[in-house]
Design a protein around this motif. Structure first.
Motif, PDB file in Angstrom:
ATOM      1  N   ALA A  84      -1.256   1.259   4.555  1.00  0.00           N
ATOM      2  CA  ALA A  84      -0.840  -0.345   3.511  1.00  0.00           C
ATOM      3  C   ALA A  84      -1.756  -0.152   2.441  1.00  0.00           C
ATOM      4  O   ALA A  84      -1.119  -1.508   1.538  1.00  0.00           O
ATOM      5  CB  ALA A  84      -1.193  -0.998   4.377  1.00  0.00           C
ATOM      6  N   ASN A  85      -2.536   0.080   1.903  1.00  0.00           N
ATOM      7  CA  ASN A  85      -3.556   0.061   1.418  1.00  0.00           C
ATOM      8  C   ASN A  85      -3.803   1.377   0.308  1.00  0.00           C
ATOM      9  O   ASN A  85      -4.463   1.412  -0.929  1.00  0.00           O
ATOM     10  CB  ASN A  85      -5.759   0.034   1.207  1.00  0.00           C
ATOM     11  N   PHE A  86      -2.757   1.897   0.299  1.00  0.00           N
ATOM     12  CA  PHE A  86      -2.237   2.808  -0.714  1.00  0.00           C
ATOM     13  C   PHE A  86      -2.996   4.050  -0.925  1.00  0.00           C
ATOM     14  O   PHE A  86      -3.024   4.143  -2.070  1.00  0.00           O
ATOM     15  CB  PHE A  86      -1.866   2.078  -2.483  1.00  0.00           C
ATOM     16  N   PHE A  87      -3.675   4.574   0.178  1.00  0.00           N
ATOM     17  CA  PHE A  87      -4.561   5.989   0.198  1.00  0.00           C
ATOM     18  C   PHE A  87      -3.678   6.757   0.023  1.00  0.00           C
ATOM     19  O   PHE A  87      -3.231   6.389   0.577  1.00  0.00           O
ATOM     20  CB  PHE A  87      -5.899   5.486   0.693  1.00  0.00           C
ATOM     21  N   GLU A  88      -3.759   7.889  -0.620  1.00  0.00           N
ATOM     22  CA  GLU A  88      -2.835   8.984  -0.155  1.00  0.00           C
ATOM     23  C   GLU A  88      -2.549   9.099   1.426  1.00  0.00           C
ATOM     24  O   GLU A  88      -2.419  10.191   1.633  1.00  0.00           O
ATOM     25  CB  GLU A  88      -2.566  10.244  -1.548  1.00  0.00           C
ATOM     26  N   SER A  89      -4.288   9.007   1.900  1.00  0.00           N
ATOM     27  CA  SER A  89      -4.602   9.964   2.899  1.00  0.00           C
ATOM     28  C   SER A  89      -5.164   9.504   3.695  1.00  0.00           C
ATOM     29  O   SER A  89      -5.970   8.677   2.903  1.00  0.00           O
ATOM     30  CB  SER A  89      -4.534  11.757   3.626  1.00  0.00           C
ATOM     31  N   TYR A  90      -6.022   9.253   4.920  1.00  0.00           N
ATOM     32  CA  TYR A  90      -6.683   8.737   5.688  1.00  0.00           C
ATOM     33  C   TYR A  90      -8.329   9.149   5.280  1.00  0.00           C
ATOM     34  O   TYR A  90      -9.564   8.496   4.734  1.00  0.00           O
ATOM     35  CB  TYR A  90      -6.663   9.279   7.187  1.00  0.00           C
ATOM     36  N   GLN A  91      -8.875  10.932   4.624  1.00  0.00           N
ATOM     37  CA  GLN A  91      -9.793  11.483   3.827  1.00  0.00           C
ATOM     38  C   GLN A  91     -10.258  10.389   2.775  1.00  0.00           C
ATOM     39  O   GLN A  91     -11.500  10.566   2.548  1.00  0.00           O
ATOM     40  CB  GLN A  91      -8.944  12.896   3.560  1.00  0.00           C
ATOM     41  N   GLU A  92      -8.934   9.718   2.095  1.00  0.00           N
ATOM     42  CA  GLU A  92      -9.614   8.570   0.281  1.00  0.00           C
ATOM     43  C   GLU A  92      -9.926   7.455   1.304  1.00  0.00           C
ATOM     44  O   GLU A  92     -11.198   7.876   0.857  1.00  0.00           O
ATOM     45  CB  GLU A  92      -8.364   8.630   0.020  1.00  0.00           C
TER      46      GLU A  92
END
Length: 407
Positions: free
Chosen positions: A25-33
């Motif tokens: 939802a917050n436009f991170f490409e992955s959970y890692q980011e």
């Protein structure tokens, strides 16, 4: 740092699923980011909590931590603040360490429910395509091994991608609706399943089952899981197709407790046939195996909540009553160790030691001077333990009884 888009978690959602949706939802490409950003913010505000917050999605749940569990909870509390959530929202989704042990086996705790840790899936996490189509999130009960059919749509859960046959695991792929090959799970066809498989899933989520048997209509989910664990350990553990056999629990418990009593009567007959020494020198385990230890805490020793232990104790009360003391030793003269005596008395092993020291229980053989009785050593006659229970240990609070003061 503030997360601008703040999706609300669903009450039956897994913690990993919510954090994955929060990152999307917050436009991170992955959970890692997302975890990198959270780690940096946590480090600036509470470096102890930052060190306890893992960057891998499959390790984020609290029960994966041991010495750092409290720091993991603190980190989740700080994440709640960033996501604009009420206090304890994420800890309500998390699986915590439980102080309860199901028959000696570790458990996890979530939303007032104790769950045997052995019930948690460790490889793939199957999904229901229709549920994903309705609401895109992972249900916590999909993580449970014996939940294999959707109780809402009466279809088998999807365990492998229909396109590439990869095992579905959103914690590895970090995708809820899609496979890494690009296949949309929402387009997968649903396959009907056996009624018993759906009933098992309904039982696991707490729904009522069409039966008059009290086993199936208990509202206590922890008790339901205890009964399933007992059945699994006793009948299914060594069978290859475990999920198929687990559904037989309904037929089994419909005949409860007669079905168990028939088995125990057969064990008694076999004990007489196979005995190689007098029964008053034979251990309880020689005849009945680990029956008592496997039934002790499911997840409590209180008989009004542990119907399996209640039925077993009633059996041995009748066994002793039907086998009075005589010159020839009988099944009521089997020897119990301290752990087994504690189970039948619904108390702690410390209390059994006190009962022995105060003369309420007598040893079958003498100990050497200054030697403490080992917990595993057969030492007390079954007859005497049952007679003591009948005479002094009747209570509505079985499982918490203290019969002899420590002072």
């Amino acid at each position: 740092m503030q997360l601008l888009i703040r999706p609300s978690p669903f009450s039956d959602e897994s913690l990993e699923s919510y954090l994955l949706r929060l990152s999307d939802a917050n436009f991170f490409e992955s959970y890692q980011e997302l975890s990198d950003a959270l780690w940096q913010w946590l480090y600036e505000h509470d470096h102890e909590a930052a060190g306890a917050f893992p960057k891998e999605l499959h390790l984020v749940n609290v029960y994966h931590a041991h010495q750092t569990s409290s720091f993991r909870v603190r980190a989740l509390t700080l994440v709640e603040k960033l996501a604009g959530l009420e206090i304890s929202t994420l800890t309500q989704l998390a699986l915590m360490h439980s102080s309860i042990r199901f028959a000696g086996k570790t458990a996890v705790f979530r939303s007032d429910i104790d769950i045997p840790r052995s019930f948690l899936r460790v490889a793939g996490i199957p999904i229901c395509p229709q549920c994903i189509k309705d609401q895109t999130y992972i249900r916590q009960f999909w993580h449970l091994k014996h939940y294999n059919a959707c109780h809402i749509h009466s279809c088998d859960l999807l365990k492998n991608c229909p396109s590439c046959n990869a095992v579905i695991n959103y914690m590895q792929s970090e995708k809820i609706s899609y496979c890494e090959c690009g296949f949309d799970f929402r387009e997968a066809s649903l396959s009907d399943t056996r009624r018993e498989t759906v009933n098992l899933s309904r039982f696991i989520v707490g729904q009522q089952i069409d039966s008059t048997n009290h086993f199936f209509n208990s509202s206590n989910l922890s008790f339901r899981y205890g009964a399933l664990l007992w059945f699994y350990e006793r009948y299914c553990k060594l069978v290859k197709n475990q999920n198929l056999v687990m559904t037989d629990c309904f037929e089994y418990f419909e005949k409860w407790p007669d079905v168990l009593y028939l088995e125990l009567n057969q064990q008694v007959e076999n004990g007489y046939l196979k005995q190689t020494k007098l029964l008053n020198h034979s251990s309880f385990e020689d005849v009945f195996g680990a029956l008592l230890n496997d039934s002790a805490y499911l997840p409590t020793a209180e008989l009004n909540k542990n119907l399996i232990l209640k039925a077993i104790i009633e059996y041995f009360v009748n066994l002793v009553g039907n086998n009075p003391k005589s010159k020839e030793p009988n099944m009521a003269d089997l020897l119990l160790n301290i752990n087994e005596a504690a189970v039948l008395l619904c108390t702690s092993t410390e209390q059994v030691y006190r009962l022995y020291q105060e003369g309420y229980l007598k040893l079958a053989s003498n100990l050497k001077l200054h030697v403490k009785l080992p917990a595993y050593q057969p030492a007390f006659y079954l007859r005497q333990v049952i007679e003591l229970r009948i005479a002094k240990m009747q209570s509505q609070r079985d499982g918490q009884n203290k019969y002899v003061s420590a002072w």
